[in-house]
Design an enzyme around this catalytic site. Structure first.
Site, PDB file in Angstrom:
ATOM      1  N   ARG A 112       0.854  -1.194   0.000  1.00  0.00           N
ATOM      2  CA  ARG A 112       0.000   0.000   0.000  1.00  0.00           C
ATOM      3  C   ARG A 112       0.889   1.243   0.000  1.00  0.00           C
ATOM      4  O   ARG A 112       2.106   1.159   0.106  1.00  0.00           O
ATOM      5  CB  ARG A 112      -1.018  -0.003   1.160  1.00  0.00           C
ATOM      6  CG  ARG A 112      -0.606  -0.618   2.449  1.00  0.00           C
ATOM      7  CD  ARG A 112       0.150   0.214   3.439  1.00  0.00           C
ATOM      8  NE  ARG A 112      -0.154   1.601   3.456  1.00  0.00           N
ATOM      9  CZ  ARG A 112       0.747   2.534   3.696  1.00  0.00           C
ATOM     10  NH1 ARG A 112       2.031   2.212   3.906  1.00  0.00           N
ATOM     11  NH2 ARG A 112       0.429   3.805   3.726  1.00  0.00           N
ATOM     12  N   GLY A 113       0.219   2.409  -0.112  1.00  0.00           N
ATOM     13  CA  GLY A 113       0.965   3.665  -0.264  1.00  0.00           C
ATOM     14  C   GLY A 113       1.137   3.923  -1.753  1.00  0.00           C
ATOM     15  O   GLY A 113       1.568   3.034  -2.500  1.00  0.00           O
ATOM     16  N   ALA A 114       0.809   5.150  -2.168  1.00  0.00           N
ATOM     17  CA  ALA A 114       0.709   5.427  -3.603  1.00  0.00           C
ATOM     18  C   ALA A 114       1.964   5.060  -4.403  1.00  0.00           C
ATOM     19  O   ALA A 114       1.873   4.326  -5.404  1.00  0.00           O
ATOM     20  CB  ALA A 114       0.346   6.901  -3.796  1.00  0.00           C
ATOM     21  N   ARG A 154      -7.111  -0.375  -7.173  1.00  0.00           N
ATOM     22  CA  ARG A 154      -7.389   0.778  -6.314  1.00  0.00           C
ATOM     23  C   ARG A 154      -7.419   2.020  -7.218  1.00  0.00           C
ATOM     24  O   ARG A 154      -6.446   2.294  -7.919  1.00  0.00           O
ATOM     25  CB  ARG A 154      -6.315   0.930  -5.221  1.00  0.00           C
ATOM     26  CG  ARG A 154      -6.249  -0.277  -4.301  1.00  0.00           C
ATOM     27  CD  ARG A 154      -5.427   0.000  -3.051  1.00  0.00           C
ATOM     28  NE  ARG A 154      -6.149   0.863  -2.125  1.00  0.00           N
ATOM     29  CZ  ARG A 154      -5.589   1.419  -1.048  1.00  0.00           C
ATOM     30  NH1 ARG A 154      -4.314   1.228  -0.800  1.00  0.00           N
ATOM     31  NH2 ARG A 154      -6.302   2.174  -0.228  1.00  0.00           N
ATOM     32  N   GLN A 157      -3.120   2.660   9.683  1.00  0.00           N
ATOM     33  CA  GLN A 157      -1.777   2.735   9.103  1.00  0.00           C
ATOM     34  C   GLN A 157      -0.857   3.629   9.948  1.00  0.00           C
ATOM     35  O   GLN A 157       0.360   3.423   9.965  1.00  0.00           O
ATOM     36  CB  GLN A 157      -1.840   3.295   7.673  1.00  0.00           C
ATOM     37  CG  GLN A 157      -2.484   2.371   6.653  1.00  0.00           C
ATOM     38  CD  GLN A 157      -3.961   2.646   6.482  1.00  0.00           C
ATOM     39  OE1 GLN A 157      -4.648   3.058   7.412  1.00  0.00           O
ATOM     40  NE2 GLN A 157      -4.472   2.409   5.291  1.00  0.00           N
ATOM     41  N   ASP A 188      -2.034  10.823  -2.659  1.00  0.00           N
ATOM     42  CA  ASP A 188      -2.349   9.755  -3.613  1.00  0.00           C
ATOM     43  C   ASP A 188      -2.577  10.293  -5.011  1.00  0.00           C
ATOM     44  O   ASP A 188      -2.363   9.600  -6.002  1.00  0.00           O
ATOM     45  CB  ASP A 188      -3.560   8.965  -3.131  1.00  0.00           C
ATOM     46  CG  ASP A 188      -3.178   8.100  -1.955  1.00  0.00           C
ATOM     47  OD1 ASP A 188      -3.168   8.615  -0.821  1.00  0.00           O
ATOM     48  OD2 ASP A 188      -2.821   6.920  -2.176  1.00  0.00           O
ATOM     49  N   ASN A 196      -5.670  12.394  -0.272  1.00  0.00           N
ATOM     50  CA  ASN A 196      -4.823  11.594   0.617  1.00  0.00           C
ATOM     51  C   ASN A 196      -5.756  10.871   1.592  1.00  0.00           C
ATOM     52  O   ASN A 196      -6.979  11.003   1.520  1.00  0.00           O
ATOM     53  CB  ASN A 196      -3.801  12.489   1.335  1.00  0.00           C
ATOM     54  CG  ASN A 196      -2.755  11.668   2.069  1.00  0.00           C
ATOM     55  OD1 ASN A 196      -2.097  10.822   1.466  1.00  0.00           O
ATOM     56  ND2 ASN A 196      -2.601  11.871   3.359  1.00  0.00           N
ATOM     57  N   LYS A 197      -5.158  10.119   2.484  1.00  0.00           N
ATOM     58  CA  LYS A 197      -5.935   9.283   3.408  1.00  0.00           C
ATOM     59  C   LYS A 197      -7.051  10.063   4.084  1.00  0.00           C
ATOM     60  O   LYS A 197      -6.880  11.219   4.458  1.00  0.00           O
ATOM     61  CB  LYS A 197      -4.960   8.696   4.446  1.00  0.00           C
ATOM     62  CG  LYS A 197      -5.591   7.818   5.489  1.00  0.00           C
ATOM     63  CD  LYS A 197      -6.406   6.689   4.904  1.00  0.00           C
ATOM     64  CE  LYS A 197      -5.613   5.793   3.972  1.00  0.00           C
ATOM     65  NZ  LYS A 197      -6.485   4.865   3.196  1.00  0.00           N
TER      66      LYS A 197
HETATM   67  O1  MRU Z   1      -4.791   3.191   1.859  1.00  0.00           O
HETATM   68  P1  MRU Z   1      -3.311   3.433   1.859  1.00  0.00           P
HETATM   69  O2  MRU Z   1      -2.631   2.912   3.071  1.00  0.00           O
HETATM   70  O3  MRU Z   1      -2.652   2.960   0.582  1.00  0.00           O
HETATM   71  O4  MRU Z   1      -3.190   5.017   1.888  1.00  0.00           O
HETATM   72  C1  MRU Z   1      -1.923   5.602   1.834  1.00  0.00           C
HETATM   73  C2  MRU Z   1      -1.949   7.083   1.938  1.00  0.00           C
HETATM   74  O5  MRU Z   1      -2.979   7.709   1.996  1.00  0.00           O
HETATM   75  C3  MRU Z   1      -0.622   7.775   1.856  1.00  0.00           C
HETATM   76  O6  MRU Z   1      -0.624   8.944   2.617  1.00  0.00           O
HETATM   77  C4  MRU Z   1      -0.321   8.124   0.389  1.00  0.00           C
HETATM   78  O7  MRU Z   1      -0.472   7.001  -0.417  1.00  0.00           O
HETATM   79  C5  MRU Z   1       1.031   8.684   0.213  1.00  0.00           C
HETATM   80  S1  MRU Z   1       2.287   7.478   0.488  1.00  0.00           S
HETATM   81  C6  MRU Z   1       3.784   8.181   0.201  1.00  0.00           C
END
Ligand code: MRU
Length: 339
Positions: free
Chosen positions: A45-47, A87, A194, A235, A245-246
């Protein structure tokens, strides 16, 4: 630096992030289907990491193809659709798929093993580029923080979300290396935690001072502690600077604005989507209602409870003090004014 993904001995391995912080489990994830499933279930996970993982997945799709040569393009397109459907919000996924497609089309007509080698090289390049972007943006970003900085963040935009030192956490790491970090406040990040599971663990691994708070404590922390900056990852950044973002990031931006605290977004430039005009055009993933109704085996709400579970929100650009990329710090993103 923490590693998240590795292609070694002709196989793809990933660090299963759902097992953290209890255990560090590396798993074989060695087919396009396995990579897609790992992204969907947030083991990856994470963009930025989603993008790099998808790139490896596309290489595996070609490596594992056993059909006739004329069927390869159709097989590749089907694998691309599978990956694209995992996603929807992180543009890094689509950026990586576009890069891989260019390589695939350039190598068309070559034997499959040659196409695979070209795709694998491109996936590795994306991984390396991400590490370099992380480092460069972190160096730009740390300059924004004062000495003895108290910083607040949400979710995990760290090494675990990328292939390097991270974006928001990369900035924090660079500042910490210069002795500038007094405390990082990490929002737990409901519903999948997270922040609690990953950010707190990751910062503790590096000996960076971190305090865990629930998401609902952010206003109190901003009011009672001296918070010098909120720093988040992204993201997808629309062309006008609106940032997905989250879930919870938008609320933090409103709070930061109200308290007069700078609100920074740190992301590689590839997170900027020039094809998406404003935040309203960013597709927001909605996830399984059971993520709110249950916590593992534990029942948190009536099983039939109606649930709204968007994984991301969009912070309007007016609430963002600056966007930090490897190319510099953009203070007025819409007009591309940077330092
Ligand atoms: O659902 P996730 O855990 O993939 O969400 C991640 C985030 O929202 C991060 O802040 C974003 O992807 C940036 S990661 C460098």
């Amino acid at each position: 630096m923490l590693k998240t993904i590795a292609y070694e001995n002709q196989q793809l391995y990933i660090l299963n992030q759902n097992r953290l912080p209890e255990e560090q489990v590396w798993e074989r994830c060695d087919s396009v289907e396995a990579v897609a499933a790992a992204i969907r279930t947030l083991r990856l996970r994470g963009a930025p990491l989603i993008g790099v993982s998808a790139a490896y997945g596309m290489a595996l799709a070609v490596r594992d193809y056993t059909g006739a040569a004329e069927g390869l393009a159709g097989h590749y397109a089907a694998a691309e659709r599978l990956m694209a459907a995992t996603r929807p919000t992180a543009v890094n996924l689509f950026y990586a798929l576009a890069r891989m497609r260019t390589v695939f089309e350039t190598a068309a007509g070559e034997p499959p093993e040659v196409i695979f080698a070209a795709l694998l090289t491109e996936a590795r390049r994306l991984q390396q580029e991400d590490a370099e972007c992380n480092f460069r943006l972190s160096e730009h970003g740390q300059a924004l923080l004062p000495d003895h900085a108290n910083v607040l963040t949400i979710c995990n935009a760290g090494a675990l979300a990328t292939c390097g030192c991270g974006t928001a956490l990369g900035v924090i790491r660079s500042a910490h290396q210069r002795g500038k970090i007094e405390m990082v406040y990490a929002c737990e990040t409901r519903p999948l935690l997270q922040g609690a599971r990953l950010t707190v663990w990751e910062l503790m691994q590096d000996g960076i001072p971190v305090t865990l708070i629930t998401d609902s404590m952010a206003a109190t922390v901003m009011n009672r502690q001296r918070i010098d900056a909120v720093i988040i990852g992204a993201d997808r950044i629309a062309a006008n600077g609106d940032t997905a973002n989250k879930i919870g990031s938008y609320g933090l931006a409103i709070l930061a604005h109200s308290f007069g605290i700078p609100f920074y977004v740190a992301a590689p430039a590839s997170t900027i989507d020039e094809n998406t005009a404003t935040g309203q055009d960013i597709p927001i993933e909605e996830r399984d209602p059971d993520e709110l109704r249950r916590l593992g085996e534990r029942v948190l709400a009536p099983p039939e409870a109606r649930v709204f579970n968007p994984a991301f929100d969009v912070t309007p650009h007016e609430l963002i003090s600056a966007i930090i990329t490897e190319d510099g710090v953009f203070w007025d993103f819409g007009r591309k004014v940077r330092s």
